[in-house]
Write a protein that holds these residues in place. Structure first.
Motif, PDB file in Angstrom:
ATOM      1  N   MET A  30      14.466  73.906  54.896  1.00 13.91           N
ATOM      2  CA  MET A  30      13.423  74.723  54.323  1.00 13.91           C
ATOM      3  C   MET A  30      13.461  76.094  54.984  1.00 13.91           C
ATOM      4  SD  MET A  30      10.273  72.364  53.336  1.00 13.91           S
ATOM      5  CE  MET A  30       9.769  71.416  54.728  1.00 13.91           C
ATOM      6  N   THR A  31      13.347  77.123  54.155  1.00 16.48           N
ATOM      7  CA  THR A  31      13.518  78.474  54.669  1.00 16.48           C
ATOM      8  C   THR A  31      12.501  79.419  54.061  1.00 16.48           C
ATOM      9  OG1 THR A  31      15.887  78.059  54.816  1.00 16.48           O
ATOM     10  CG2 THR A  31      15.183  80.338  54.934  1.00 16.48           C
ATOM     11  N   ILE A  32      11.934  80.262  54.920  1.00 18.86           N
ATOM     12  CA  ILE A  32      11.052  81.356  54.497  1.00 18.86           C
ATOM     13  C   ILE A  32      11.615  82.625  55.112  1.00 18.86           C
ATOM     14  CG2 ILE A  32       8.802  82.425  54.888  1.00 18.86           C
ATOM     15  CD1 ILE A  32       8.133  80.347  53.099  1.00 18.86           C
ATOM     16  N   ILE A  33      11.721  83.684  54.310  1.00 18.67           N
ATOM     17  CA  ILE A  33      12.145  84.988  54.825  1.00 18.67           C
ATOM     18  C   ILE A  33      11.053  85.987  54.489  1.00 18.67           C
ATOM     19  CG2 ILE A  33      13.876  86.825  54.732  1.00 18.67           C
ATOM     20  CD1 ILE A  33      15.880  84.687  53.749  1.00 18.67           C
ATOM     21  N   ARG A  34      10.504  86.615  55.491  1.00 11.92           N
ATOM     22  CA  ARG A  34       9.442  87.611  55.305  1.00 11.92           C
ATOM     23  C   ARG A  34      10.063  88.988  55.109  1.00 11.92           C
ATOM     24  NH1 ARG A  34       4.868  85.400  55.241  1.00 11.92           N
ATOM     25  NH2 ARG A  34       4.449  83.504  56.374  1.00 11.92           N
ATOM     26  N   HIS A  35       9.425  89.792  54.287  1.00 12.59           N
ATOM     27  CA  HIS A  35       9.872  91.170  54.063  1.00 12.59           C
ATOM     28  C   HIS A  35       9.764  91.926  55.389  1.00 12.59           C
ATOM     29  CE1 HIS A  35       9.988  95.262  52.522  1.00 12.59           C
ATOM     30  NE2 HIS A  35      10.532  94.755  51.425  1.00 12.59           N
ATOM     31  N   PRO A  36      10.752  92.767  55.718  1.00 13.58           N
ATOM     32  CA  PRO A  36      10.735  93.442  57.024  1.00 13.58           C
ATOM     33  C   PRO A  36       9.610  94.454  57.220  1.00 13.58           C
ATOM     34  CG  PRO A  36      12.589  94.205  55.691  1.00 13.58           C
ATOM     35  CD  PRO A  36      11.960  93.069  54.957  1.00 13.58           C
ATOM     36  N   THR A  37       9.088  95.036  56.129  1.00 12.73           N
ATOM     37  CA  THR A  37       8.050  96.062  56.290  1.00 12.73           C
ATOM     38  C   THR A  37       6.783  95.789  55.493  1.00 12.73           C
ATOM     39  OG1 THR A  37       9.000  97.398  54.502  1.00 12.73           O
ATOM     40  CG2 THR A  37       9.746  97.877  56.751  1.00 12.73           C
ATOM     41  N   ASN A  38       6.778  94.774  54.638  1.00 13.97           N
ATOM     42  CA  ASN A  38       5.618  94.495  53.794  1.00 13.97           C
ATOM     43  C   ASN A  38       5.247  93.021  53.946  1.00 13.97           C
ATOM     44  OD1 ASN A  38       3.749  94.041  51.748  1.00 13.97           O
ATOM     45  ND2 ASN A  38       4.735  95.462  50.346  1.00 13.97           N
ATOM     46  N   SER A  39       4.219  92.749  54.738  1.00 10.86           N
ATOM     47  CA  SER A  39       3.828  91.368  55.025  1.00 10.86           C
ATOM     48  C   SER A  39       3.302  90.623  53.802  1.00 10.86           C
ATOM     49  CB  SER A  39       2.788  91.339  56.145  1.00 10.86           C
ATOM     50  OG  SER A  39       1.624  92.033  55.740  1.00 10.86           O
ATOM     51  N   ALA A  40       3.035  91.316  52.711  1.00 12.56           N
ATOM     52  CA  ALA A  40       2.546  90.668  51.498  1.00 12.56           C
ATOM     53  C   ALA A  40       3.664  89.981  50.723  1.00 12.56           C
ATOM     54  CB  ALA A  40       1.855  91.687  50.595  1.00 12.56           C
ATOM     55  N   ILE A  41       4.929  90.238  51.096  1.00 12.44           N
ATOM     56  CA  ILE A  41       6.073  89.713  50.354  1.00 12.44           C
ATOM     57  C   ILE A  41       6.869  88.755  51.234  1.00 12.44           C
ATOM     58  CG2 ILE A  41       8.216  90.289  49.148  1.00 12.44           C
ATOM     59  CD1 ILE A  41       7.066  93.118  48.722  1.00 12.44           C
ATOM     60  N   PHE A  42       7.155  87.574  50.676  1.00  9.52           N
ATOM     61  CA  PHE A  42       8.123  86.694  51.327  1.00  9.52           C
ATOM     62  C   PHE A  42       8.852  85.898  50.262  1.00  9.52           C
ATOM     63  CE2 PHE A  42       4.390  83.921  51.277  1.00  9.52           C
ATOM     64  CZ  PHE A  42       4.916  82.698  50.903  1.00  9.52           C
ATOM     65  N   VAL A  43      10.031  85.413  50.621  1.00 11.43           N
ATOM     66  CA  VAL A  43      10.807  84.573  49.713  1.00 11.43           C
ATOM     67  C   VAL A  43      11.059  83.245  50.407  1.00 11.43           C
ATOM     68  CG1 VAL A  43      11.888  86.551  48.581  1.00 11.43           C
ATOM     69  CG2 VAL A  43      13.073  85.432  50.463  1.00 11.43           C
ATOM     70  N   GLY A  44      11.237  82.223  49.591  1.00  9.50           N
ATOM     71  CA  GLY A  44      11.478  80.899  50.146  1.00  9.50           C
ATOM     72  C   GLY A  44      12.271  80.048  49.181  1.00  9.50           C
ATOM     73  N   THR A  45      12.720  78.933  49.699  1.00  8.66           N
ATOM     74  CA  THR A  45      13.437  77.966  48.887  1.00  8.66           C
ATOM     75  C   THR A  45      12.428  77.154  48.081  1.00  8.66           C
ATOM     76  OG1 THR A  45      13.407  76.414  50.726  1.00  8.66           O
ATOM     77  CG2 THR A  45      15.359  77.825  50.519  1.00  8.66           C
ATOM     78  N   PRO A  46      12.871  76.480  47.044  1.00  5.76           N
ATOM     79  CA  PRO A  46      11.942  75.694  46.223  1.00  5.76           C
ATOM     80  C   PRO A  46      11.134  74.677  47.027  1.00  5.76           C
ATOM     81  CG  PRO A  46      14.025  75.935  45.095  1.00  5.76           C
ATOM     82  CD  PRO A  46      14.222  76.490  46.476  1.00  5.76           C
ATOM     83  N   GLU A  47      11.724  74.134  48.085  1.00  6.49           N
ATOM     84  CA  GLU A  47      11.001  73.161  48.903  1.00  6.49           C
ATOM     85  C   GLU A  47       9.732  73.770  49.491  1.00  6.49           C
ATOM     86  OE1 GLU A  47      14.255  73.939  49.437  1.00  6.49           O
ATOM     87  OE2 GLU A  47      15.372  72.088  49.089  1.00  6.49           O
ATOM     88  N   GLU A  48       9.783  75.050  49.833  1.00  5.18           N
ATOM     89  CA  GLU A  48       8.616  75.727  50.398  1.00  5.18           C
ATOM     90  C   GLU A  48       7.478  75.823  49.393  1.00  5.18           C
ATOM     91  OE1 GLU A  48       8.303  76.507  53.513  1.00  5.18           O
ATOM     92  OE2 GLU A  48      10.369  76.015  53.996  1.00  5.18           O
TER      93      GLU A  48
END
Length: 155
Positions: A1-19
């Motif tokens: 399971m993976t979450i990647i947060r946007h480097p400058t905008n905390s309102a944006i993140f991406v993740g795998t379907p499991e998340e």
């Protein structure tokens, strides 16, 4: 399971379907895809690469930010407020996350132990201080009276 947060905008993140509790097996597998969340709202799209999902998140955030400013001007006459802006509401610090159907601010308070992890409905001119990106006070409303506000651009 993976979450990647946007480097400058905390309102944006991406993740795998499991998340996001999406199916990763079966005929319509979501495995190998990336999903974007903007302001804690899962977007209805899947991307093959995390970079593509992050770009889509930036695009959605910018559209939401533009719509927020247009609606805030139209409904409340407040041209300086924007998504992600720091505010102090009745003495409590928070961040503007959006605007609700009453044209009030949706504020996520910094002290989540006291206020929880959800946004709160806050009137944009009742005991609110607005701060710029450097933490400098740019507008202040006390008891619905304007104490300080930026000069309005000429019409």
């Amino acid at each position: 399971m993976t979450i990647i947060r946007h480097p400058t905008n905390s309102a944006i993140f991406v993740g795998t379907p499991e998340e996001f509790d999406l199916a990763v097996e079966g005929e319509f597998s979501a495995a190998g895809h990336w999903i974007v969340s903007v302001n804690d709202v899962e977007q209805d799209l899947m991307c093959l690469e995390p970079e593509q999902a992050m770009r889509e998140g930036e695009r959605v955030f910018e559209l939401n930010a533009q719509r927020f400013q247009e609606d805030m001007i139209r409904c409340r006459g407040i041209e300086f407020a924007h998504l992600g802006m720091m505010v102090e509401v009745n003495g409590e610090m928070g961040t503007i996350q959006g605007m609700n159907a009453s044209a009030n601010l949706d504020v996520l308070f910094t002290n989540q132990l006291k206020h929880g992890k959800h946004t709160h409905n806050c009137h944009p001119s009742w005991n609110v201080k607005y701060f710029d990106g450097n933490g400098i006070l740019i507008a202040h409303f006390a008891e619905n009276e304007c104490v300080l506000r930026p000069e309005r651009p000429a019409a």
